[in-house]
Design a protein around this motif. Sequence first.
Motif, PDB file in Angstrom:
ATOM      1  N   ILE A 241       1.090  -1.239   0.082  1.00  0.00           N
ATOM      2  CA  ILE A 241       0.075   0.173  -0.056  1.00  0.00           C
ATOM      3  C   ILE A 241       0.913   1.301  -0.024  1.00  0.00           C
ATOM      4  O   ILE A 241       1.734   1.432   0.958  1.00  0.00           O
ATOM      5  N   TYR A 242       0.724   2.269  -0.946  1.00  0.00           N
ATOM      6  CA  TYR A 242       1.558   3.155  -1.220  1.00  0.00           C
ATOM      7  C   TYR A 242       1.131   4.539  -0.594  1.00  0.00           C
ATOM      8  O   TYR A 242      -0.041   4.410  -0.117  1.00  0.00           O
ATOM      9  N   GLN A 243       1.621   5.635  -0.467  1.00  0.00           N
ATOM     10  CA  GLN A 243       1.346   6.834   0.265  1.00  0.00           C
ATOM     11  C   GLN A 243      -0.108   7.186  -0.574  1.00  0.00           C
ATOM     12  O   GLN A 243      -1.165   7.692  -0.189  1.00  0.00           O
ATOM     13  N   GLU A 244       0.168   7.355  -1.855  1.00  0.00           N
ATOM     14  CA  GLU A 244      -0.940   7.667  -2.719  1.00  0.00           C
ATOM     15  C   GLU A 244      -1.920   6.499  -3.118  1.00  0.00           C
ATOM     16  O   GLU A 244      -1.763   5.599  -3.698  1.00  0.00           O
ATOM     17  N   LEU A 245      -3.171   6.394  -2.208  1.00  0.00           N
ATOM     18  CA  LEU A 245      -3.969   5.233  -2.340  1.00  0.00           C
ATOM     19  C   LEU A 245      -4.473   5.019  -3.714  1.00  0.00           C
ATOM     20  O   LEU A 245      -4.758   5.758  -4.286  1.00  0.00           O
ATOM     21  N   ALA A 246      -4.678   3.735  -3.962  1.00  0.00           N
ATOM     22  CA  ALA A 246      -5.116   3.243  -5.285  1.00  0.00           C
ATOM     23  C   ALA A 246      -6.500   2.739  -5.322  1.00  0.00           C
ATOM     24  O   ALA A 246      -6.819   1.796  -5.539  1.00  0.00           O
ATOM     25  N   LEU A 247      -7.258   4.072  -4.917  1.00  0.00           N
ATOM     26  CA  LEU A 247      -8.837   3.665  -4.845  1.00  0.00           C
ATOM     27  C   LEU A 247      -9.444   4.409  -5.864  1.00  0.00           C
ATOM     28  O   LEU A 247      -8.875   5.427  -6.472  1.00  0.00           O
ATOM     29  N   PHE A 248     -10.596   3.820  -6.187  1.00  0.00           N
ATOM     30  CA  PHE A 248     -11.512   4.605  -7.014  1.00  0.00           C
ATOM     31  C   PHE A 248     -12.591   5.445  -6.288  1.00  0.00           C
ATOM     32  O   PHE A 248     -13.474   4.805  -5.908  1.00  0.00           O
ATOM     33  N   PRO A 249     -12.334   6.812  -6.460  1.00  0.00           N
ATOM     34  CA  PRO A 249     -13.361   7.658  -5.415  1.00  0.00           C
ATOM     35  C   PRO A 249     -14.821   7.648  -5.757  1.00  0.00           C
ATOM     36  O   PRO A 249     -15.566   7.620  -4.999  1.00  0.00           O
ATOM     37  N   ASP A 250     -15.153   7.426  -7.155  1.00  0.00           N
ATOM     38  CA  ASP A 250     -16.427   7.523  -7.534  1.00  0.00           C
ATOM     39  C   ASP A 250     -17.193   6.309  -7.397  1.00  0.00           C
ATOM     40  O   ASP A 250     -18.501   5.928  -7.631  1.00  0.00           O
ATOM     41  N   LEU A 251     -16.386   4.914  -6.980  1.00  0.00           N
ATOM     42  CA  LEU A 251     -17.011   3.773  -6.638  1.00  0.00           C
ATOM     43  C   LEU A 251     -17.210   3.592  -5.185  1.00  0.00           C
ATOM     44  O   LEU A 251     -16.748   4.064  -4.353  1.00  0.00           O
ATOM     45  N   THR A 252     -18.019   2.661  -5.041  1.00  0.00           N
ATOM     46  CA  THR A 252     -18.313   2.402  -3.464  1.00  0.00           C
ATOM     47  C   THR A 252     -17.358   1.391  -2.671  1.00  0.00           C
ATOM     48  O   THR A 252     -16.328   1.294  -3.345  1.00  0.00           O
ATOM     49  N   VAL A 253     -17.363   1.622  -1.444  1.00  0.00           N
ATOM     50  CA  VAL A 253     -16.482   0.793  -0.727  1.00  0.00           C
ATOM     51  C   VAL A 253     -16.275  -0.718  -1.055  1.00  0.00           C
ATOM     52  O   VAL A 253     -15.179  -1.312  -1.179  1.00  0.00           O
ATOM     53  N   TYR A 254     -17.723  -1.305  -1.326  1.00  0.00           N
ATOM     54  CA  TYR A 254     -17.297  -2.762  -1.347  1.00  0.00           C
ATOM     55  C   TYR A 254     -16.929  -3.003  -2.982  1.00  0.00           C
ATOM     56  O   TYR A 254     -16.177  -3.820  -3.128  1.00  0.00           O
ATOM     57  N   GLU A 255     -16.896  -1.964  -3.947  1.00  0.00           N
ATOM     58  CA  GLU A 255     -16.557  -2.196  -5.173  1.00  0.00           C
ATOM     59  C   GLU A 255     -15.191  -2.027  -5.313  1.00  0.00           C
ATOM     60  O   GLU A 255     -14.337  -2.563  -5.962  1.00  0.00           O
ATOM     61  N   ASN A 256     -14.966  -1.069  -4.248  1.00  0.00           N
ATOM     62  CA  ASN A 256     -13.102  -0.966  -4.369  1.00  0.00           C
ATOM     63  C   ASN A 256     -12.574  -2.157  -3.727  1.00  0.00           C
ATOM     64  O   ASN A 256     -11.370  -2.584  -4.139  1.00  0.00           O
ATOM     65  N   ILE A 257     -13.121  -2.738  -2.697  1.00  0.00           N
ATOM     66  CA  ILE A 257     -12.447  -3.661  -1.886  1.00  0.00           C
ATOM     67  C   ILE A 257     -12.084  -4.970  -2.755  1.00  0.00           C
ATOM     68  O   ILE A 257     -11.436  -5.640  -2.785  1.00  0.00           O
ATOM     69  N   PHE A 258     -13.175  -5.226  -3.770  1.00  0.00           N
ATOM     70  CA  PHE A 258     -13.005  -6.286  -4.479  1.00  0.00           C
ATOM     71  C   PHE A 258     -12.668  -5.960  -6.111  1.00  0.00           C
ATOM     72  O   PHE A 258     -12.822  -6.661  -6.965  1.00  0.00           O
ATOM     73  N   ALA A 259     -12.190  -4.672  -6.121  1.00  0.00           N
ATOM     74  CA  ALA A 259     -11.732  -4.315  -7.604  1.00  0.00           C
ATOM     75  C   ALA A 259     -10.657  -5.297  -8.130  1.00  0.00           C
ATOM     76  O   ALA A 259      -9.836  -5.361  -7.643  1.00  0.00           O
TER      77      ALA A 259
END
Length: 506
Positions: free
Chosen positions: A87-105
Amino acid sequence: MSDYILEMNGITKQFTGVKALDDVNFKVERGEIHCLIGENGAGKSTLMKVLSGVYPYGTYEGDIVFEGQIQQFNEINDSVKAGIAIIYQELALFPDLTVYENIFAGNEIRKGPFVDWNETIVQASKMLKKVKLNVDPETLVKDLGVGKQQLVEIAKTLSKNVKLLILDEPTAALNENDSENLLELLKELKAQGITCIMISHKLKEVISIADKATILRDGKTICTLDAHKGEISESVIIKNMVGREIEDIYPKRVDHKVGETVLELNDWSAYDPQLARQVVKGANIHVKQGEIIGVAGLMGSGRTELALSIFGNPQNYKLQGEMKVNGQRASFKHTSDAIKAGIAYVTEDRKGNGLFLIKDIKSNVTAAHLKGISSRGVLNLNEEVKVGASYKDSLHIKANSLEQLVGNLSGGNQQKVSLGKWLFTGPKILILDEPTRGIDVGAKFEIYTIMNELIREGLSIIMISSELNEIIGMSDRIYVMAEGAIKGELSKEETTQEAIMELATQ
């Protein structure tokens, strides 16, 4: 006999003839929290990129042994499949997706050819419980604070049955509460059998959480310290990181003279129309020539908003009250007006707002004052080189040349470039917002030394910092903010961490 989950033996990595890693040996025992520390440019991130497959097998020398097997990772997916997650300092998340969509992206739960969204939500909820994050899994990630987003990122890695979790400066952008919660979570993950490697510049965190700490310097392994043997202490870490003892991280001032008042705010308020609330409330402060004024407070207390309201009000707050610069009433319609009046602001977000990462050093240094290298509206490129070289030398910016891209510099050297950029405007009042965030102890010492030199030359500094030791160690006086208001002023003699926190939590 030690049970090593990871052994990196004789790792050497070169870039265009420069050895970023030189015969590095790094071993991590199963079920421990192992901190990897060193100055910026020491090779920490490069070593982790070798481990995770960002730098594939064949581009480095040496062996990676994970769970007893020599590995040949050709890409990140290979290390993920083996059970390694970073896990880097710049988080690799999709801001416009839900939490559950991000967890299993990228790791979707399927029922035949289709994604099973109901099961995805159920499993995401289980992952959220593991990281102790109490949010609705259908919440959009952009609606979460940075601390909660960090936990979502960890939940995402746990969904992949991670065995070795690597965190690169995980608390750099977090407030104290979120940082403490994250460190407690790492201890719980350790109890569940997950091994952690944590890269951190925050020595107190290292001391509080590390079972072992390996120190790199100039691309080489210096030593591995064992907390259970009492080997991990601030003084030992600093000595091994920088190759010398720093008796006092906050350098003493010589010939320190304080002059007349250069900045004054009277009943100063700022209203943010977007948030529909006051972000600065009736502030009264004064700054004298040759002083370092500290501004302390918890995240969201209004410190940065106060700085921006002084520096030409780029956020278009509705301002009330009186500001005086050198005894004269001042009203700035734009940041350029503040610059002309001798005020400069070094932002806390050097990568996002402070620097042009895809441009070189000399271009960045001169960016805020192009008139200083222009004649009749035409840039003098020779003058640009002279100015860039001058600040590279005076601020001790470590780089191969003035043409080196700023994005490729270490955090400490990026901060020096940002500082040089604003010093070139010729300020009398310098606002430093989190001046040492995300940089190592050696670079911090250099920044503090530069600050002392600047006030000796007659500049005045307003320093905003979340690090209480830094505020106490560098400030002549301290203003403490909470909920947009100045809650108190502390002299150097009466300042303690307890006194600051008592005011900051009013």
